[in-house]
Design an enzyme around this catalytic site. Structure first.
Site, PDB file in Angstrom:
ATOM      1  N   ASN A   1      27.240  12.344  21.178  1.00  0.00           N
ATOM      2  CA  ASN A   1      28.069  11.160  21.005  1.00  0.00           C
ATOM      3  C   ASN A   1      29.074  11.093  22.143  1.00  0.00           C
ATOM      4  O   ASN A   1      29.648  12.110  22.537  1.00  0.00           O
ATOM      5  CB  ASN A   1      28.804  11.250  19.652  1.00  0.00           C
ATOM      6  CG  ASN A   1      29.824  10.158  19.459  1.00  0.00           C
ATOM      7  OD1 ASN A   1      30.998  10.349  19.749  1.00  0.00           O
ATOM      8  ND2 ASN A   1      29.384   9.023  18.970  1.00  0.00           N
TER       9      ASN A   1
ATOM     10  N   HIS B   1      22.313  16.308  18.120  1.00  0.00           N
ATOM     11  CA  HIS B   1      23.209  15.161  17.994  1.00  0.00           C
ATOM     12  C   HIS B   1      24.098  15.109  19.234  1.00  0.00           C
ATOM     13  O   HIS B   1      24.512  16.142  19.758  1.00  0.00           O
ATOM     14  CB  HIS B   1      24.077  15.300  16.736  1.00  0.00           C
ATOM     15  CG  HIS B   1      25.307  14.453  16.750  1.00  0.00           C
ATOM     16  ND1 HIS B   1      26.562  14.970  16.997  1.00  0.00           N
ATOM     17  CD2 HIS B   1      25.479  13.125  16.558  1.00  0.00           C
ATOM     18  CE1 HIS B   1      27.462  13.994  16.947  1.00  0.00           C
ATOM     19  NE2 HIS B   1      26.835  12.874  16.688  1.00  0.00           N
TER      20      HIS B   1
ATOM     21  N   HIS C   1      15.547  13.956  15.149  1.00  0.00           N
ATOM     22  CA  HIS C   1      14.930  14.779  14.106  1.00  0.00           C
ATOM     23  C   HIS C   1      13.473  15.049  14.508  1.00  0.00           C
ATOM     24  O   HIS C   1      12.596  14.195  14.323  1.00  0.00           O
ATOM     25  CB  HIS C   1      14.975  14.065  12.758  1.00  0.00           C
ATOM     26  CG  HIS C   1      16.341  13.966  12.166  1.00  0.00           C
ATOM     27  ND1 HIS C   1      17.057  15.062  11.745  1.00  0.00           N
ATOM     28  CD2 HIS C   1      17.145  12.883  11.939  1.00  0.00           C
ATOM     29  CE1 HIS C   1      18.228  14.682  11.274  1.00  0.00           C
ATOM     30  NE2 HIS C   1      18.312  13.368  11.380  1.00  0.00           N
TER      31      HIS C   1
ATOM     32  N   SER D   1      25.764   6.957  20.345  1.00  0.00           N
ATOM     33  CA  SER D   1      25.587   8.051  19.404  1.00  0.00           C
ATOM     34  C   SER D   1      24.103   8.234  19.129  1.00  0.00           C
ATOM     35  O   SER D   1      23.372   7.253  18.998  1.00  0.00           O
ATOM     36  CB  SER D   1      26.319   7.753  18.093  1.00  0.00           C
ATOM     37  OG  SER D   1      26.151   8.811  17.171  1.00  0.00           O
TER      38      SER D   1
END
Length: 302
Positions: free
Chosen positions: A110, A108, A98, A94
């Site tokens: 995962n 993001h 930023h 995961s």
């Protein structure tokens, strides 16, 4: 149906963490990842890698974990009560990125694998994962590129995957108490175990590597855009939405905390700096207002 092979999955997930970290270090050109190895008292552990104060990335976290135990946590059995009481293994990668420059979106991704076993019964297993994008200043060409890559990853496996997983992503990454999407979506899937293990595993591999194809060109395109205090303050305000979603709605955060995972690793998804402002609304006809009107909407981008 061919049997699941968790050793193959673990080997790929470890290599995926290496590949993603190398790629992010190469484009950042300043900072490198610090690694923490950790163990879970109840069984398993992981390696957490965090990059901070880079030229491009204010903070980037890429986690690998492999945890196991005799009982699945409540967050994993809430929708599947038949799994209660089974031994389990959960393994995954995961990441949350930023960036420093407000014109580069947060991203993001995962990929994960669960297997729950009980003596005398067939194992229950499934894959999940995806990737999603959270811009602060919207660029239509970036979002179209992001979704084109997502679609290209899905189409060789099933024409149905992209529209189904795109909608699932829109629905999942929705901040209900704000009545707005977290970002511009991407892909989200869970409970994938058909038609067989090899098909699902190959798809998850493409998801993991496809993330880099989707994200790095956007970083490259936006990294030199000049920005100032106005953009920074808006970025910090919008990061607050990321915190709200992860702490209130995200099932992965809940699973990690309930399963006794390493808290620092679970919460590395939090932005390093964030601000909250009471009852804020952007000025009309500004780039900040355009984020809400043109991008934080459910839309067919490709």
């Amino acid at each position: 149906m061919n049997l699941p092979d968790i050793h193959r999955v673990k080997e790929f997930f470890l290599s995926l963490q290496d590949t993603i970290c190398r790629s992010l270090e190469n484009i950042d050109q300043k900072a490198t990842f610090h690694q923490d190895n950790w163990e879970r008292k109840e069984g398993g552990g992981g390696r957490t890698r965090v990059l901070t104060n880079g030229a491009l990335f204010e903070q980037a976290g890429v986690n690998f974990s492999h945890v196991y135990g005799d009982t699945l946590p409540k967050s994993a059995t809430a929708h599947r009560p038949e799994l209660a009481g089974r031994r389990f293994q959960a393994i995954g990668v995961s990441l949350v990125i930023h960036p420093l420059n407000p014109y580069i979106p947060t991203s993001h991704a995962n990929v994960r694998f669960f297997i729950a076993e009980k003596e005398g019964e067939d194992p229950v297993w499934w894959f999940g994962g995806g990737f999603d994008l959270t811009p602060y200043y919207g660029f239509e060409e970036d979002v179209i590129h992001w979704h084109k890559v997502a679609k290209s990853v899905c189409t060789p496996f099933s024409e149905d995957y992209y529209p189904r997983y795109k909608k699932w992503c829109d629905d999942y990454f929705y901040i209900k108490h704000r009545n707005e999407p977290r970002g511009v979506g991407g892909l989200f899937f869970d409970d994938l175990n058909t038609p067989d293990f090899d098909h699902c595993f190959e798809f998850v591999q493409r998801i993991g590597l496809g993330y880099l194809d989707a994200y790095l060109p956007i970083v490259e395109k936006r990294k030199s855009m000049p920005w100032g205090e106005r953009e920074r303050q808006f970025q910090l305000y919008r990061r607050g939405r990321y915190v709200e979603f992860n702490l209130v709605w995200d099932r992965g955060t809940l699973f990690g905390l309930q399963s006794g995972g390493r808290t620092e690793s679970i919460l590395m998804s939090m932005p390093p700096l964030v601000r909250f402002e009471y009852d804020y609304s952007p000025e009309p006809n500004t780039p900040e207002a355009k984020l809400y009107s043109d991008f934080l909407i459910q839309k067919e981008w490709v």
